[in-house]
Motif scaffolding. Structure first.
Motif, short mmCIF file in Angstrom:
data_model
loop_
_atom_site.label_atom_id
_atom_site.label_comp_id
_atom_site.label_asym_id
_atom_site.label_seq_id
_atom_site.Cartn_x
_atom_site.Cartn_y
_atom_site.Cartn_z
N GLU A 44 0.93 -1.14 -0.65
CA GLU A 44 0.11 -0.30 0.10
C GLU A 44 0.57 1.47 0.23
O GLU A 44 1.71 1.68 0.73
CB GLU A 44 -0.68 -0.25 1.04
N LEU A 45 0.48 2.57 -0.49
CA LEU A 45 1.12 3.34 -0.63
C LEU A 45 0.17 4.15 -0.47
O LEU A 45 -0.91 5.03 -0.57
CB LEU A 45 1.53 4.04 -2.23
N ARG A 46 0.63 5.75 0.61
CA ARG A 46 -0.34 6.62 0.62
C ARG A 46 0.78 7.97 0.85
O ARG A 46 1.49 7.92 1.07
CB ARG A 46 -0.18 6.13 2.47
N ALA A 47 0.03 9.52 0.50
CA ALA A 47 0.82 10.09 0.05
C ALA A 47 -0.52 11.59 0.37
O ALA A 47 -1.30 10.96 0.15
CB ALA A 47 1.70 10.22 -1.41
N PRO A 48 -0.01 13.15 0.50
CA PRO A 48 -1.32 13.48 0.81
C PRO A 48 -2.04 13.68 -1.05
O PRO A 48 -1.44 13.34 -2.14
CB PRO A 48 -1.01 14.68 0.78
N GLY A 49 -2.81 12.81 -0.88
CA GLY A 49 -4.17 12.83 -2.24
C GLY A 49 -3.90 10.91 -3.33
O GLY A 49 -4.63 10.45 -4.42
N LEU A 50 -3.22 10.36 -1.89
CA LEU A 50 -2.73 9.17 -2.43
C LEU A 50 -2.74 8.32 -1.97
O LEU A 50 -2.27 7.97 -0.63
CB LEU A 50 -1.23 9.18 -3.44
N THR A 51 -3.61 6.54 -2.37
CA THR A 51 -3.88 6.11 -1.59
C THR A 51 -4.12 4.83 -3.10
O THR A 51 -4.92 4.60 -3.54
CB THR A 51 -4.76 6.39 -0.72
N ALA A 52 -3.24 3.96 -2.80
CA ALA A 52 -3.20 3.25 -3.80
C ALA A 52 -2.73 1.28 -2.76
O ALA A 52 -1.66 1.34 -1.96
CB ALA A 52 -1.98 3.33 -4.82
N ARG A 53 -3.42 0.56 -3.41
CA ARG A 53 -3.01 -1.05 -3.01
C ARG A 53 -2.61 -1.53 -3.79
O ARG A 53 -3.64 -1.67 -5.37
CB ARG A 53 -3.45 -1.14 -2.30
N VAL A 54 -1.32 -2.89 -4.25
CA VAL A 54 -1.20 -3.82 -4.85
C VAL A 54 -2.03 -5.00 -3.77
O VAL A 54 -0.36 -5.31 -3.51
CB VAL A 54 -0.36 -3.87 -6.49
N ASP A 55 -2.21 -6.00 -4.25
CA ASP A 55 -2.82 -7.73 -3.79
C ASP A 55 -1.78 -8.53 -4.67
O ASP A 55 -1.24 -8.31 -6.49
CB ASP A 55 -3.82 -8.27 -3.64
N GLY A 56 -1.27 -9.64 -4.00
CA GLY A 56 -0.89 -10.43 -4.92
C GLY A 56 0.55 -10.42 -5.63
O GLY A 56 0.63 -11.22 -6.08
N VAL A 57 1.54 -9.70 -4.55
CA VAL A 57 2.74 -8.99 -5.23
C VAL A 57 3.25 -10.59 -4.83
O VAL A 57 3.47 -11.62 -3.71
CB VAL A 57 3.53 -8.21 -4.95
N VAL A 58 4.10 -10.75 -5.74
CA VAL A 58 5.14 -12.22 -5.27
C VAL A 58 6.32 -11.66 -4.86
O VAL A 58 6.75 -11.18 -6.04
CB VAL A 58 4.80 -13.18 -6.57
N ALA A 59 7.15 -12.99 -3.67
CA ALA A 59 8.33 -12.91 -3.37
C ALA A 59 8.89 -14.17 -3.74
O ALA A 59 8.54 -14.85 -2.63
CB ALA A 59 8.40 -11.37 -2.22
N TRP A 60 9.73 -14.27 -4.66
CA TRP A 60 10.31 -15.73 -5.20
C TRP A 60 11.61 -15.68 -3.95
O TRP A 60 12.27 -14.89 -3.71
CB TRP A 60 10.70 -16.11 -5.86
N PHE A 61 11.57 -16.84 -3.57
CA PHE A 61 12.73 -17.55 -2.78
C PHE A 61 14.30 -17.14 -3.16
O PHE A 61 15.47 -17.54 -1.89
CB PHE A 61 12.66 -18.20 -1.78
N ARG A 62 13.95 -17.46 -4.26
CA ARG A 62 15.41 -17.95 -5.33
C ARG A 62 15.87 -16.49 -5.75
O ARG A 62 15.34 -15.51 -5.70
CB ARG A 62 15.03 -18.91 -6.65
N GLY A 63 17.08 -16.33 -5.74
CA GLY A 63 18.07 -15.19 -6.54
C GLY A 63 18.00 -14.30 -5.52
O GLY A 63 17.77 -14.30 -3.71
N SER A 64 17.84 -12.92 -6.13
CA SER A 64 18.01 -11.94 -4.91
C SER A 64 16.84 -11.35 -5.64
O SER A 64 16.05 -10.86 -6.53
CB SER A 64 19.69 -10.84 -5.26
N GLY A 65 16.48 -10.98 -3.94
CA GLY A 65 14.62 -10.11 -3.98
C GLY A 65 15.09 -8.65 -3.35
O GLY A 65 16.42 -8.12 -3.43
N LEU A 66 14.09 -8.39 -3.24
CA LEU A 66 14.25 -6.81 -2.38
C LEU A 66 14.62 -6.52 -1.14
O LEU A 66 15.71 -6.00 -0.87
CB LEU A 66 12.47 -6.41 -2.15
N PRO A 67 15.08 -7.68 -0.66
CA PRO A 67 15.89 -7.90 1.26
C PRO A 67 17.03 -7.36 0.69
O PRO A 67 17.67 -7.01 1.16
CB PRO A 67 15.53 -9.06 1.85
#
Length: 151
Positions: A44-67
């Protein structure tokens, strides 16, 4: 500033607030369908005048991810030139990072559900964090959230 917490339903989530404007934030939440290969979650993103959400984002445990991407930014706390980017395999979450003088990292979080569909949408918000401790804490909190490890 980041916080790893548990909501009233007992679910773990991570919230990132910009140090410059705490009304700007990103939340990783609603983790589901975890298995040996991946986990699904919402952003979910929040900022003045903005609220957005994406469901079902996938994080794979192989390779290099966001962490790993965030940990690399934390290691380079003295700075870098240009922009560094990371995105999910489905391109529904993109993170770009820039370093500014004074030891701060700007993370632009872009949500783009159904990126290949005609008429899709995207939304972005930028959070500013301290390059050292705050980036290290964010990387650890995201890793804990995605793997359900607890510090």
């Amino acid at each position: 500033m980041t916080s790893l917490g548990v909501d009233t339903d007992g679910k773990t989530g991570v919230t990132i607030h910009s140090r410059d404007d705490t009304s700007v934030g990103v939340t990783f939440c609603d983790r589901f369908e975890a298995d040996a290969d991946c986990v699904h979650y919402a952003v979910e993103l929040r900022a003045p005048g903005l609220t957005a959400r994406v469901d079902g984002v996938v994080a794979w445990f192989r390779g290099s991810g966001l962490p790993a991407f965030l940990e690399g930014l934390a290691v380079d706390y003295r700075g870098w030139d240009g922009e560094r980017c990371w995105q999910t395999d489905d391109s529904d979450l993109t993170v770009s990072a820039v370093f500014r003088s004074g030891g701060h990292v700007g993370l632009t979080w872009t949500l783009r559900p159904w990126p290949r569909a005609a008429g899709g949408w995207s939304a972005s918000a930028t959070t500013w964090l301290e390059a050292g401790e705050q980036m290290t804490s964010l990387a650890a909190d995201i890793r804990c959230f995605l793997t359900e490890e607890h510090r």
